[in-house]
Design a protein around this motif. Structure first.
Motif, short mmCIF file in Angstrom:
data_model
loop_
_atom_site.label_atom_id
_atom_site.label_comp_id
_atom_site.label_asym_id
_atom_site.label_seq_id
_atom_site.Cartn_x
_atom_site.Cartn_y
_atom_site.Cartn_z
N UNK A 77 0.82 -1.19 0.00
CA UNK A 77 0.00 0.00 0.00
C UNK A 77 0.86 1.25 0.00
N UNK A 78 0.34 2.30 -0.57
CA UNK A 78 1.05 3.57 -0.60
C UNK A 78 0.73 4.39 0.65
N UNK A 79 -0.29 4.02 1.38
CA UNK A 79 -0.63 4.74 2.58
C UNK A 79 0.18 4.20 3.74
N UNK A 80 0.44 5.01 4.72
CA UNK A 80 1.36 4.65 5.79
C UNK A 80 0.78 3.67 6.80
N UNK A 81 -0.52 3.64 6.96
CA UNK A 81 -1.14 2.74 7.92
C UNK A 81 -2.58 2.52 7.49
N UNK A 82 -3.26 1.53 8.04
CA UNK A 82 -4.66 1.35 7.68
C UNK A 82 -5.44 2.63 7.93
N UNK A 83 -6.23 3.10 6.95
CA UNK A 83 -6.88 4.39 7.08
C UNK A 83 -8.04 4.37 8.06
N UNK A 84 -8.23 5.46 8.73
CA UNK A 84 -9.42 5.65 9.55
C UNK A 84 -10.43 6.38 8.67
N UNK A 118 1.32 2.25 -7.70
CA UNK A 118 1.51 2.43 -6.25
C UNK A 118 2.62 3.46 -6.02
N UNK A 119 3.73 3.27 -6.71
CA UNK A 119 4.88 4.15 -6.55
C UNK A 119 4.54 5.61 -6.87
N UNK A 120 3.68 5.81 -7.87
CA UNK A 120 3.37 7.17 -8.33
C UNK A 120 2.02 7.69 -7.83
N UNK A 121 1.42 7.00 -6.87
CA UNK A 121 0.20 7.50 -6.23
C UNK A 121 -1.07 7.35 -7.04
N UNK A 122 -1.05 6.56 -8.11
CA UNK A 122 -2.26 6.34 -8.90
C UNK A 122 -3.16 5.27 -8.27
N UNK A 123 -2.57 4.37 -7.52
CA UNK A 123 -3.31 3.35 -6.77
C UNK A 123 -2.88 3.47 -5.31
N UNK A 124 -3.82 3.15 -4.44
CA UNK A 124 -3.54 3.25 -3.01
C UNK A 124 -3.16 1.92 -2.39
N UNK A 125 -3.73 0.83 -2.89
CA UNK A 125 -3.55 -0.47 -2.26
C UNK A 125 -3.54 -1.55 -3.34
N UNK A 126 -2.76 -2.57 -3.11
CA UNK A 126 -2.90 -3.83 -3.84
C UNK A 126 -2.74 -4.94 -2.82
N UNK A 127 -2.94 -6.16 -3.22
CA UNK A 127 -2.84 -7.28 -2.29
C UNK A 127 -2.21 -8.46 -2.99
N UNK A 128 -2.10 -9.58 -2.27
CA UNK A 128 -1.46 -10.78 -2.81
C UNK A 128 -0.05 -10.45 -3.29
N UNK A 129 0.67 -9.71 -2.47
CA UNK A 129 2.01 -9.24 -2.81
C UNK A 129 3.04 -10.01 -2.00
N UNK A 130 3.91 -10.70 -2.67
CA UNK A 130 5.00 -11.39 -1.99
C UNK A 130 6.06 -10.36 -1.60
N UNK A 131 6.72 -10.61 -0.49
CA UNK A 131 7.75 -9.68 -0.02
C UNK A 131 8.97 -9.72 -0.93
N UNK A 132 9.50 -8.55 -1.20
CA UNK A 132 10.84 -8.41 -1.79
C UNK A 132 11.36 -7.05 -1.35
N UNK A 133 12.65 -6.90 -1.31
CA UNK A 133 13.25 -5.64 -0.89
C UNK A 133 12.80 -4.50 -1.79
N UNK A 134 12.72 -4.76 -3.10
CA UNK A 134 12.30 -3.72 -4.05
C UNK A 134 10.87 -3.26 -3.76
N UNK A 135 9.98 -4.20 -3.43
CA UNK A 135 8.59 -3.83 -3.15
C UNK A 135 8.48 -3.08 -1.83
N UNK A 136 9.34 -3.43 -0.88
CA UNK A 136 9.34 -2.72 0.40
C UNK A 136 9.72 -1.26 0.21
N UNK A 137 10.55 -0.97 -0.79
CA UNK A 137 10.97 0.40 -1.07
C UNK A 137 9.87 1.22 -1.75
#
Length: 194
Positions: free
Chosen positions: A5-12, A73-92
């Motif tokens: 997700x591009x947001x910092x925490x689950x939104x309220x 996600x990187x450019x703010x066009x989408x806020x969230x995606x799912x079914x994402x496997x961890x990788x260092x590049x994705x964490x960035x």
């Protein structure tokens, strides 16, 4: 599997100033003629809907190819995606949640090829002459990634497809000998093929 997700925490609910755009890639669902999601049936969509119902946020789903999802996600066009496997590049790129479900990746082969194929280790896989089908955008782990990047002979044996269906078609048409897939998804696709 984690959510990216591009947001910092689950939104309220108070922080949702606009509908969230949830991008997804190659999941089981029903769509109308314009590609709009009609009936979600994939567990990730159902989980996301339950979470967002608690927040009061409105949302829209957007189906995209995986590379486009990471870009959006990187450019703010989408806020969230799912079914994402961890990788260092994705964490960035964005915030990764804690894993919310486990997946198993397995090899799928034609039944008649199993007796003559002797792959018991990753080293066996690298040294095989068989063609291997994988899905674009899927993380197969550090050993696979390293072999794919550093071993030219191994890399030439890899064919990449956008989705499970394409891989299964390739397997049935002898275009690939082995494919890698998340086990439950492969079972579902095989059942649908009959």
């Amino acid at each position: 599997t984690v959510a990216l997700t591009a947001i910092e925490a689950p939104p309220a609910a108070a922080t949702c100033s606009k509908p969230l755009t949830i991008s997804f890639f190659d999941i089981e669902a029903e769509y109308d003629e314009n590609g709009r999601l009609l009936k979600p049936s994939h567990v990730d969509i159902l989980i996301m809907q339950e979470i967002l119902a608690l927040t009061g946020c409105t949302y829209q789903f957007k189906k995209l190819p995986w590379a486009r999802i990471t870009y959006s996600i990187k450019h703010g066009e989408s806020d969230v995606t799912f079914a994402t496997s961890y990788s260092k590049e994705r964490e960035e790129i964005g915030y990764l949640t804690v894993p919310y479900r486990q997946e198993k990746t397995g090899m799928v082969m034609r039944r008649e090829d199993i007796p003559t194929t002797h792959i018991n280790t990753f080293k066996d896989l690298i040294s095989t002459n068989q063609t291997i089908g994988i899905r674009l955008g899927i993380w197969y782990g550090p050993e696979f990634q390293k072999a794919f990047q550093e071993n030219a002979a191994f890399k030439t044996k890899i064919l990449r497809a956008a989705g499970h269906g394409g891989l299964l078609d390739w397997l049935m048409l002898d275009r690939v000998d082995i494919l890698f897939s998340e086990v439950r998804s492969a079972r579902n696709e095989i059942r649908q093929m009959g």
